[in-house]
Design a protein around this motif. Sequence first.
Motif, mmCIF file in Angstrom:
data_model
loop_
_atom_site.group_PDB
_atom_site.id
_atom_site.type_symbol
_atom_site.label_atom_id
_atom_site.label_comp_id
_atom_site.label_asym_id
_atom_site.label_seq_id
_atom_site.Cartn_x
_atom_site.Cartn_y
_atom_site.Cartn_z
ATOM 1 N N LYS A 139 0.814 -1.217 0.000
ATOM 2 C CA LYS A 139 0.000 0.000 0.000
ATOM 3 C C LYS A 139 0.853 1.275 0.000
ATOM 4 O O LYS A 139 0.504 2.283 0.615
ATOM 5 N N ALA A 140 1.982 1.259 -0.697
ATOM 6 C CA ALA A 140 2.857 2.430 -0.741
ATOM 7 C C ALA A 140 2.146 3.638 -1.341
ATOM 8 O O ALA A 140 2.444 4.782 -0.984
ATOM 9 N N GLY A 141 1.206 3.393 -2.233
ATOM 10 C CA GLY A 141 0.492 4.498 -2.859
ATOM 11 C C GLY A 141 -0.326 5.317 -1.883
ATOM 12 O O GLY A 141 -0.598 6.499 -2.122
ATOM 13 N N ASP A 142 -0.704 4.704 -0.756
ATOM 14 C CA ASP A 142 -1.496 5.431 0.231
ATOM 15 C C ASP A 142 -0.690 6.509 0.950
ATOM 16 O O ASP A 142 -1.254 7.396 1.585
ATOM 17 N N THR A 143 0.640 6.434 0.869
ATOM 18 C CA THR A 143 1.482 7.378 1.610
ATOM 19 C C THR A 143 1.562 8.744 0.956
ATOM 20 O O THR A 143 1.855 9.739 1.610
ATOM 21 N N GLY A 144 1.363 8.802 -0.349
ATOM 22 C CA GLY A 144 1.484 10.072 -1.066
ATOM 23 C C GLY A 144 2.906 10.376 -1.496
ATOM 24 O O GLY A 144 3.126 10.934 -2.572
ATOM 25 N N GLY A 162 5.338 8.280 12.562
ATOM 26 C CA GLY A 162 4.205 7.684 11.871
ATOM 27 C C GLY A 162 2.859 8.212 12.324
ATOM 28 O O GLY A 162 1.854 8.064 11.622
ATOM 29 N N LEU A 163 2.816 8.844 13.500
ATOM 30 C CA LEU A 163 1.567 9.405 14.012
ATOM 31 C C LEU A 163 1.259 10.778 13.437
ATOM 32 O O LEU A 163 0.128 11.256 13.515
ATOM 33 N N ILE A 164 2.287 11.453 12.883
ATOM 34 C CA ILE A 164 2.121 12.825 12.422
ATOM 35 C C ILE A 164 1.379 12.847 11.101
ATOM 36 O O ILE A 164 1.741 12.151 10.153
ATOM 37 N N ARG A 165 0.348 13.671 11.032
ATOM 38 C CA ARG A 165 -0.527 13.686 9.861
ATOM 39 C C ARG A 165 -0.247 14.899 8.993
ATOM 40 O O ARG A 165 -0.955 15.883 9.000
ATOM 41 N N GLY A 166 0.834 14.791 8.254
ATOM 42 C CA GLY A 166 1.172 15.849 7.324
ATOM 43 C C GLY A 166 0.472 15.655 5.998
ATOM 44 O O GLY A 166 -0.432 14.829 5.853
ATOM 45 N N LYS A 167 0.920 16.407 5.021
ATOM 46 C CA LYS A 167 0.330 16.296 3.686
ATOM 47 C C LYS A 167 0.539 14.898 3.136
ATOM 48 O O LYS A 167 -0.335 14.317 2.496
ATOM 49 N N GLU A 178 6.692 18.973 5.096
ATOM 50 C CA GLU A 178 6.445 20.391 5.305
ATOM 51 C C GLU A 178 6.930 20.853 6.679
ATOM 52 O O GLU A 178 7.142 22.046 6.911
ATOM 53 N N LEU A 179 7.121 19.894 7.596
ATOM 54 C CA LEU A 179 7.588 20.234 8.931
ATOM 55 C C LEU A 179 8.813 19.419 9.361
ATOM 56 O O LEU A 179 9.511 19.804 10.296
#
Length: 308
Positions: free
Chosen positions: A64-69, A262-267, A273-274
């Motif tokens: 599911k690598a595509g889910d990472t963006g 892994g908990l951080i919900r970035g873009k 971005e951070l």
Amino acid sequence: MQHKPATLETLQEYQESPLVSRFFCRTCGAHVFAQSKSSGRYFVASGVLVAADTPAVHSIQHWKAGDTGDGGLSAYLPGWPSTDISCRLQAPSGSPESSETGGDAMQKRPVESSDSLQGQNNLQARCHCGGIDFFITPPDASSTQAWSQWSDLLIPFNSGYADLDNKADVKWFLRQGNTKYLAGTCACASCRLHSGFPIQVWAFIPKSNIFNADGSSLTFGHGTMRQYKSSPGVYREFCDHCGATVFWHNDGRPTVIDVSAGLIRGKHARSEELLDWATGRVSFAEMAVQKDLVKLLEEGLQQYAKQH
């Protein structure tokens, strides 16, 4: 594994979807098994295996690598099969059961957070079940007041460097002109045994930039957070409901907290971005049990840096 592990009853079960359950240690949070309900198979978290039981790495597949963006860590492991295949824990795509798994149930839960943390360049961090929910703010004046001894990620502890205690007070955890935080990978024995996985990813964040979801300052033990003292003066937090690894911190540098990236919900998954990801080495690579995997990761990190 096709049969039920004998020690399953001693672990905490978390049903992440109708067809997937995970089992982790109630005391330290280490993930040990996962079960696919559709096939009945059990999967073993390789980080809990001892060296004699750990198989050599023959190939790597990214589920599911595509889910990472952005590919997540798969971007650092080039030259291996990276087809975006379905997760083997889930039912095969197109099967009647696959429609029952749904998406990430946690994503459907409303986010209750302080208005003061909305509309800014803050990033939410949340475990799978949502029992632990906090925000990370961008670096500010308070960030430069934090201090930490050097991280092994940048200066190996066995290097003989004279100022590992960072008496010069270098703000190594602040990057890109103090606009981002350092993040990187770790293969130390303690992280491996606490998470259950051979690689743990950390972001190094000043405590002054971490807030509970209601806008109050970070509180250890908030929500479903449970603390495990992994060694004298060293603490690790995890979610006692879903087993997510959350924090690492110690008495020696209380103003900088290691946050499980892994908990951080970035873009995207790497939250670039951070976060500024270290590509020079894997921290405590010499302690790895799966040395072949860690060697591949280090080579991939360095190759990625040259190409970007």
